[in-house]
Scaffold this active site. Structure first.
Site, PDB file in Angstrom:
ATOM      1  N   GLN A 152       0.849  -1.204   0.000  1.00 55.08           N
ATOM      2  CA  GLN A 152       0.000   0.000   0.000  1.00 55.08           C
ATOM      3  C   GLN A 152       0.876   1.242   0.000  1.00 55.08           C
ATOM      4  O   GLN A 152       1.783   1.382   0.822  1.00 55.08           O
ATOM      5  CB  GLN A 152      -0.930   0.011   1.232  1.00 55.08           C
TER       6      GLN A 152
ATOM      7  N   HIS B   6      -8.706   2.521  -0.951  1.00 50.85           N
ATOM      8  CA  HIS B   6      -8.998   2.457  -2.386  1.00 50.85           C
ATOM      9  C   HIS B   6      -9.063   1.004  -2.822  1.00 50.85           C
ATOM     10  O   HIS B   6      -8.320   0.147  -2.344  1.00 50.85           O
ATOM     11  CB  HIS B   6      -7.960   3.212  -3.219  1.00 50.85           C
TER      12      HIS B   6
HETATM   13  P1  AMP Z   1      -1.587   1.141  -3.535  1.00 50.18           P
HETATM   14  O1  AMP Z   1      -0.208   0.622  -3.838  1.00 50.18           O
HETATM   15  O2  AMP Z   1      -2.621   0.078  -3.333  1.00 50.18           O
HETATM   16  O3  AMP Z   1      -1.561   2.157  -2.409  1.00 50.18           O
HETATM   17  O4  AMP Z   1      -2.057   1.890  -4.838  1.00 50.18           O
HETATM   18  C1  AMP Z   1      -1.896   3.264  -5.071  1.00 50.18           C
HETATM   19  C2  AMP Z   1      -2.144   3.475  -6.529  1.00 50.18           C
HETATM   20  O5  AMP Z   1      -2.349   4.858  -6.754  1.00 50.18           O
HETATM   21  C3  AMP Z   1      -0.979   3.042  -7.426  1.00 50.18           C
HETATM   22  O6  AMP Z   1      -1.436   2.022  -8.321  1.00 50.18           O
HETATM   23  C4  AMP Z   1      -0.595   4.329  -8.161  1.00 50.18           C
HETATM   24  O7  AMP Z   1      -0.228   4.109  -9.503  1.00 50.18           O
HETATM   25  C5  AMP Z   1      -1.859   5.156  -8.039  1.00 50.18           C
HETATM   26  N1  AMP Z   1      -1.702   6.599  -8.122  1.00 50.18           N
HETATM   27  C6  AMP Z   1      -0.830   7.367  -7.421  1.00 50.18           C
HETATM   28  N2  AMP Z   1      -0.978   8.671  -7.742  1.00 50.18           N
HETATM   29  C7  AMP Z   1      -1.982   8.727  -8.660  1.00 50.18           C
HETATM   30  C8  AMP Z   1      -2.601   9.782  -9.381  1.00 50.18           C
HETATM   31  N3  AMP Z   1      -2.240  11.068  -9.222  1.00 50.18           N
HETATM   32  N4  AMP Z   1      -3.595   9.480 -10.254  1.00 50.18           N
HETATM   33  C9  AMP Z   1      -3.982   8.190 -10.430  1.00 50.18           C
HETATM   34  N5  AMP Z   1      -3.431   7.157  -9.772  1.00 50.18           N
HETATM   35  C10 AMP Z   1      -2.434   7.406  -8.906  1.00 50.18           C
END
Ligand code: AMP
Length: 116
Positions: free
Chosen positions: A96, A102
């Site tokens: 995470q 999310h």
């Molecule tokens: P997690 O590793 O489950 O916390 O996932 C976070 C996700 O957020 C990752 O897949 C990133 O690529 C995505 N993410 C981070 N910043 C953005 C952004 N500005 N717009 C869209 N996705 C994002």
């Protein structure tokens, strides 16, 4: 609580490719997609940083709405019948990165099991 990059997306201070929105939920394309369809579905409230903060007494309606949104998005983006995967990463070992609850929705390609 928990100001993150997603708070800025919710407030429309930074751009995102939004695919679904209602009063409680926002869904947008992941900036670093891992599948042809890779959507993040988030509650607009930042009070839940991770699944470990979920309290069914407080959050059951919101969680139901997250799944309703996932099912609608999967249908709208054409992966409902072919199949899709929903993932909630909780904490460091799960990878995470953003501490605002999310749900990832992956679809549009065959996926491996178990995930890496
Ligand atoms: P997690 O590793 O489950 O916390 O996932 C976070 C996700 O957020 C990752 O897949 C990133 O690529 C995505 N993410 C981070 N910043 C953005 C952004 N500005 N717009 C869209 N996705 C994002």
């Amino acid at each position: 609580m928990g100001e993150t990059i997603f708070s800025k997306i919710i407030r429309k201070e930074i751009p995102a490719q939004i695919v679904f929105e209602n009063d409680d939920i926002l869904a947008f394309r992941d900036i670093n997609p891992q599948a042809p369809v890779h959507i993040l579905i988030i509650p607009k409230t930042s009070e839940i940083e991770s699944t470990r903060d979920i309290d069914s007494k407080k959050h059951s309606q919101l969680l139901g709405s997250l799944f309703d949104a996932a099912n609608k998005i999967a249908k709208d983006l054409g992966v409902s019948e072919t199949g899709f995967r929903l993932i909630l990463n909780c904490g460091p070992d799960a990878g995470q990165e953003v501490y605002h609850l999310h749900m990832h929705l992956f679809g549009g390609r065959k996926m491996n099991w178990p995930p890496g």
